[in-house]
Design a protein around this motif. Structure first.
Motif, PDB file in Angstrom:
ATOM      1  N   CYS A 167       0.777  -1.386   0.046  1.00 16.08           N
ATOM      2  CA  CYS A 167      -0.169  -0.091  -0.010  1.00 16.08           C
ATOM      3  C   CYS A 167       0.910   1.343  -0.114  1.00 16.08           C
ATOM      4  N   PRO A 168       0.323   2.249  -0.420  1.00 16.40           N
ATOM      5  CA  PRO A 168       1.219   3.552  -0.228  1.00 16.40           C
ATOM      6  C   PRO A 168       1.184   4.097   1.212  1.00 16.40           C
ATOM      7  N   GLY A 169       2.662   4.341   1.200  1.00 14.75           N
ATOM      8  CA  GLY A 169       3.138   4.702   2.785  1.00 14.75           C
ATOM      9  C   GLY A 169       3.733   3.450   3.430  1.00 14.75           C
ATOM     10  N   CYS A 170       3.796   2.236   2.836  1.00 19.10           N
ATOM     11  CA  CYS A 170       4.258   1.102   3.345  1.00 19.10           C
ATOM     12  C   CYS A 170       5.585   1.067   3.854  1.00 19.10           C
ATOM     13  N   SER A 171       6.196   0.499   4.571  1.00 17.78           N
ATOM     14  CA  SER A 171       7.682   0.415   4.903  1.00 17.78           C
ATOM     15  C   SER A 171       8.165  -0.641   4.230  1.00 17.78           C
ATOM     16  N   HIS A 172       7.560  -1.749   3.763  1.00 16.67           N
ATOM     17  CA  HIS A 172       8.284  -2.861   3.166  1.00 16.67           C
ATOM     18  C   HIS A 172       9.079  -2.504   2.205  1.00 16.67           C
ATOM     19  N   GLY A 173       8.457  -1.549   1.175  1.00 20.65           N
ATOM     20  CA  GLY A 173       9.359  -1.340  -0.097  1.00 20.65           C
ATOM     21  C   GLY A 173      10.790  -0.869   0.235  1.00 20.65           C
ATOM     22  N   VAL A 174      10.706   0.176   1.303  1.00 21.95           N
ATOM     23  CA  VAL A 174      11.860   0.585   1.638  1.00 21.95           C
ATOM     24  C   VAL A 174      13.050  -0.528   2.120  1.00 21.95           C
ATOM     25  N   ILE A 175      12.478  -1.165   3.078  1.00 20.66           N
ATOM     26  CA  ILE A 175      13.290  -2.157   3.566  1.00 20.66           C
ATOM     27  C   ILE A 175      13.763  -2.984   2.636  1.00 20.66           C
ATOM     28  N   HIS A 176      12.834  -3.555   1.631  1.00 19.47           N
ATOM     29  CA  HIS A 176      13.295  -4.609   0.602  1.00 19.47           C
ATOM     30  C   HIS A 176      14.746  -3.811  -0.064  1.00 19.47           C
ATOM     31  N   LYS A 177      14.398  -2.417  -0.321  1.00 14.16           N
ATOM     32  CA  LYS A 177      15.393  -1.843  -1.005  1.00 14.16           C
ATOM     33  C   LYS A 177      16.778  -1.872  -0.384  1.00 14.16           C
ATOM     34  N   LEU A 178      16.681  -1.853   0.834  1.00  8.99           N
ATOM     35  CA  LEU A 178      17.892  -1.806   1.700  1.00  8.99           C
ATOM     36  C   LEU A 178      18.582  -2.870   1.781  1.00  8.99           C
ATOM     37  N   ILE A 179      17.548  -4.011   1.718  1.00  8.86           N
ATOM     38  CA  ILE A 179      18.364  -5.508   1.797  1.00  8.86           C
ATOM     39  C   ILE A 179      18.827  -5.677   0.389  1.00  8.86           C
ATOM     40  N   ALA A 180      18.352  -5.302  -0.691  1.00  4.85           N
ATOM     41  CA  ALA A 180      18.818  -5.461  -1.861  1.00  4.85           C
ATOM     42  C   ALA A 180      20.331  -4.584  -2.133  1.00  4.85           C
ATOM     43  N   GLU A 181      20.275  -3.526  -1.611  1.00  4.26           N
ATOM     44  CA  GLU A 181      21.353  -2.683  -1.611  1.00  4.26           C
ATOM     45  C   GLU A 181      22.538  -3.317  -1.022  1.00  4.26           C
ATOM     46  N   VAL A 182      22.241  -3.838   0.250  1.00  5.36           N
ATOM     47  CA  VAL A 182      23.420  -4.673   1.280  1.00  5.36           C
ATOM     48  C   VAL A 182      23.890  -5.829   0.491  1.00  5.36           C
ATOM     49  N   ILE A 183      22.864  -6.697  -0.068  1.00  2.00           N
ATOM     50  CA  ILE A 183      23.381  -7.945  -0.503  1.00  2.00           C
ATOM     51  C   ILE A 183      24.457  -7.459  -1.769  1.00  2.00           C
ATOM     52  N   ASP A 184      23.980  -6.657  -2.829  1.00  2.87           N
ATOM     53  CA  ASP A 184      24.922  -6.179  -3.729  1.00  2.87           C
ATOM     54  C   ASP A 184      25.968  -5.634  -3.293  1.00  2.87           C
ATOM     55  N   GLU A 185      25.878  -4.809  -2.410  1.00  4.50           N
ATOM     56  CA  GLU A 185      27.335  -3.888  -2.078  1.00  4.50           C
ATOM     57  C   GLU A 185      28.413  -5.002  -1.426  1.00  4.50           C
ATOM     58  N   MET A 186      27.710  -6.142  -0.884  1.00  2.00           N
ATOM     59  CA  MET A 186      28.697  -7.247  -0.190  1.00  2.00           C
ATOM     60  C   MET A 186      29.006  -8.108  -1.333  1.00  2.00           C
ATOM     61  N   GLY A 187      28.496  -8.029  -2.633  1.00  3.74           N
ATOM     62  CA  GLY A 187      28.863  -9.037  -3.526  1.00  3.74           C
ATOM     63  C   GLY A 187      28.381 -10.445  -3.217  1.00  3.74           C
ATOM     64  N   MET A 188      27.197 -10.689  -2.634  1.00  2.00           N
ATOM     65  CA  MET A 188      26.805 -11.981  -2.178  1.00  2.00           C
ATOM     66  C   MET A 188      25.404 -12.220  -2.807  1.00  2.00           C
ATOM     67  N   GLU A 189      25.228 -11.736  -3.986  1.00  2.00           N
ATOM     68  CA  GLU A 189      23.906 -12.286  -4.752  1.00  2.00           C
ATOM     69  C   GLU A 189      23.855 -13.514  -4.870  1.00  2.00           C
ATOM     70  N   GLU A 190      24.904 -14.350  -5.334  1.00  3.26           N
ATOM     71  CA  GLU A 190      25.071 -15.750  -5.702  1.00  3.26           C
ATOM     72  C   GLU A 190      25.157 -16.534  -4.620  1.00  3.26           C
ATOM     73  N   LYS A 191      25.110 -16.163  -3.397  1.00  4.22           N
ATOM     74  CA  LYS A 191      25.347 -16.962  -2.210  1.00  4.22           C
ATOM     75  C   LYS A 191      24.155 -16.749  -1.224  1.00  4.22           C
ATOM     76  N   THR A 192      23.289 -15.707  -1.619  1.00  2.00           N
ATOM     77  CA  THR A 192      22.183 -15.359  -0.515  1.00  2.00           C
ATOM     78  C   THR A 192      20.885 -16.080  -0.716  1.00  2.00           C
ATOM     79  N   ILE A 193      20.345 -16.653   0.341  1.00  2.00           N
ATOM     80  CA  ILE A 193      18.964 -17.409   0.239  1.00  2.00           C
ATOM     81  C   ILE A 193      18.104 -16.537   1.421  1.00  2.00           C
ATOM     82  N   GLY A 194      17.139 -16.208   0.859  1.00  2.00           N
ATOM     83  CA  GLY A 194      16.039 -15.174   1.738  1.00  2.00           C
ATOM     84  C   GLY A 194      15.105 -16.334   2.053  1.00  2.00           C
ATOM     85  N   VAL A 195      14.521 -16.006   3.270  1.00  2.39           N
ATOM     86  CA  VAL A 195      13.226 -17.177   3.721  1.00  2.39           C
ATOM     87  C   VAL A 195      12.075 -16.114   3.936  1.00  2.39           C
TER      88      VAL A 195
END
Lengths: 359, 254
Positions: free
Chosen positions: B28-56
């Motif tokens: 929904c508009p104003g939901c925090s999930h999108g921002v948190i998703h974005k941060l996780i995506a950035e952190v995984i990418d910046e750590m170079g762990m895309e190929e090693k990451t499994i989310g639940v």
């Protein structure tokens, strides 16, 4: 490790076989009468030899969900429990079936319902072969009748599970779990390498490598048309299993005029009843379903043309007898004989029941 | 100057994270999930762990997290994410494993799995989105719903006698020997977003360093569930949620 003969309990055989068949992970929670499985694994410390992970979970629910997690990464994983604990695992089993994940679940049955008793029973037949958890799924169900089969069916169950990407269960009972017999353990099978997992389970969630879409392990699909297609795919798999994986044993059936149908420990007791009947001149045979699902429907149907009657002998109030009757479809009389709540029949009682109900 | 003179790679100051895909979000508009998703995506990418990451992924509003973050995922039954993550990490120790859970998933139905995974010190990251309400099912009471706060199943406000107290589960998790980082953050301002990203990075690094379980609670707004505009929801969160769920590190072991 070469083949060697050992004397051990059925539960111990499960544990040793799990190590030998190259299982990657076992996740369990203590419950009588199967606690020796995890105890044996903890004594053997396979993490120091094959690298197998063994973990005591906080509940049966956590254990089956650990199995789901591990299976989703393409690993070869298993759990074990007994009836009340299996009831707790049913949600997870349904999810495993819905996500098309291979794994092995061992149920060393005890008497129920409820907390029931710690004595042996076969009252989870319905739960195992008629779904148990929610949704249209089937569970490959193997019923061992010896300690040797406890060991062998770990390998068979895992192989079938991985062949069809669906969970398999060993449905044993407290007698098979606790009794001691000679066992030949298999040679050590190496655990799968990373390359073998990627080759055999390209759908596994192991980290998204370049050049492929992300792998998502889920049973969720809100688009009803896609969900129906998923269900039809499951049903097609179940049909292939029914066509190719039926297993059973025939004892003294060739000239039989009466047939006992029994699985697991009951089949062992029935084997003695057959001997006693033959000594009296009664032409009695025993048909032992090894796979409870897929059920040996065709072979039982064929015997309906040969015998005068069938007795389904089960440590329950009459469960498998329904499938025997469906197979026979009214051609001959099919009766049930059982003891309940942890009481085990003697061969004499079975023979007496045969005479009383079918003669 | 023409706009096309400005749109050049060297002028790029902000972009969608590489690991976020183009699927339209159901949030929904104003939901925090999108921002948190974005941060996780950035952190995984910046750590170079895309190929090693499994989310639940959980059951709850973030059930479709796997539609937005372009990594490998497993979808858990309601509350069981830490059990899945336990096995995934133990069987694949070189992988980076995290759960993404809401308050109902983590602090009600999944309490046992959460506490025991953390108590075993599983080397995983638990991202805990606390908005005090069940969003996906239509705004029912959560274990973290504030006293007096109205929801569909406590329409006259949470009543302690009837419903018990809101659960500060992060405080509980911080007591456990198995946790190395338990922090409570938010994403309603630029400063808060930056702080949360920093803590997420630390949490993921902890998991790969084998330090134990890291829990990043993000106190979040649920404009739809709270029946407020997004801006009012953020203000309400600051005025009501933050006093009961104060931001900051509850535990941070180096």
């Amino acid at each position: 490790m070469a083949e060697e003969v050992k004397l051990m309990k059925g539960n111990e055989a499960i544990a040793y076989a799990a190590i030998r068949y190259g299982v990657d992970g076992y996740f369990g929670y203590p419950i009588t009468p199967q606690s020796e499985i995890m105890e044996t694994l903890m004594v053997e410390k396979p993490w120091e030899t094959t690298g197998m992970v063994v973990l005591q979970a906080e509940s049966e629910i956590a254990a089956i969900n650990m199995v789901y997690g591990g299976a989703g990464t393409g690993k070869c994983v298993m759990t074990s429990s007994s009836s009340p604990g299996i009831s707790l695992k049913l949600e997870g089993i349904s999810y495993l079936a819905g996500a098309e994940l291979p794994c092995l679940i061992v149920n060393v049955m005890r008497g129920g319902p409820g907390l029931g008793t710690i004595q042996p029973s076969q009252a989870d037949y319905f739960q195992t072969v008629k779904g148990g958890g929610h949704g249209d799924y089937r569970l490959i169900a193997l019923a061992p009748a010896s300690v040797q089969e406890m060991a062998d069916f770990v390998g068979l169950g895992l192989d079938l599970s991985f062949k069809y990407n669906t969970p398999a269960m060993i449905l044993a009972d407290g007698i098979i779990g606790q009794m001691m017999e000679k066992v030949v353990l298999p040679e050590q099978r190496p655990r799968k390498t990373e390359e073998e997992i990627l080759r055999d389970s390209p759908w596994a969630a192991r980290g998204k490598t370049k050049g492929r879409k992300s792998n998502v392990i889920t049973s969720l699909e809100l688009d009803a048309a896609v969900m129906e297609a998923n269900n039809l795919r499951f049903q097609a798999t179940y049909k292939r299993i029914e066509e190719n994986e039926v297993r059973y044993q025939e004892i003294e059936c060739a000239d039989a005029e009466y047939l006992l149908v029994a699985f697991g420990s009951s089949a062992r007791i029935c084997q003695k009843a057959v001997e006693m009947a033959r000594a009296e001149g009664i032409k009695l045979g025993l048909l032992r379903p090894i796979t409870l699902w897929p059920f040996p429907t065709k072979v039982i149907a064929a015997y309906a043309d040969q015998v005068k009657g069938m007795l389904s002998v089960e440590l329950n109030a009459g469960q498998m007898v329904e499938d025997v009757r469906l197979a026979v479809n009214g051609k001959v009389k099919v009766e049930h004989f059982g003891r309940l709540g942890g009481i085990v029949y003697t061969p004499d009682e079975i023979l007496a029941a045969l005479k009383e109900k079918l003669f | 100057m023409d706009i096309n003179d400005i749109i050049k790679p060297e002028n790029l100051v902000y972009t969608k994270p590489r690991l976020m895909n183009d699927n339209a979000m159901h949030y929904c508009p104003g939901c925090s999930h999108g921002v948190i998703h974005k941060l996780i995506a950035e952190v995984i990418d910046e750590m170079g762990m895309e190929e090693k990451t499994i989310g639940v992924a959980p059951v709850g509003c973030a059930v479709f997290a796997y539609n937005y973050l372009d990594i490998d995922w497993e979808e858990a039954a309601h509350g069981r994410a830490p059990a899945l993550a336990t096995a995934i990490k133990r069987l694949n120790p070189d992988r980076m494993v995290f759960t993404y859970q809401g308050d109902g998933d983590l602090a009600a139905i999944g309490t046992a799995e959460t506490i025991h995974a953390a108590n075993r010190g599983e080397n995983i990251v638990i991202v805990f989105v606390n908005n005090g309400i069940y969003g996906m099912t239509g705004g029912q009471m959560a274990p973290t719903t504030l006293v007096g706060m109205a929801t569909a199943t406590c329409p006259y406000g949470r009543n302690v006698e009837l419903n018990g107290h809101p659960l500060k589960i992060s405080n509980l998790l911080a007591q456990l020997e198995g946790t190395c980082l338990v922090t409570r953050q938010s994403v309603q301002s630029v400063a808060a977003v930056r702080k949360t990203k920093k803590m997420l990075r630390k949490a993921f690094e902890n998991s790969m360093a084998g330090k134990g379980t890291s829990v990043v609670e993000v106190v979040s707004a649920c404009a739809s569930g709270w029946k407020m505009t997004p801006s009012k929801a953020n203000k309400w969160m600051e005025e009501n949620m933050f006093p009961f769920y104060p931001l900051g590190d509850l535990k941070n072991i180096d």
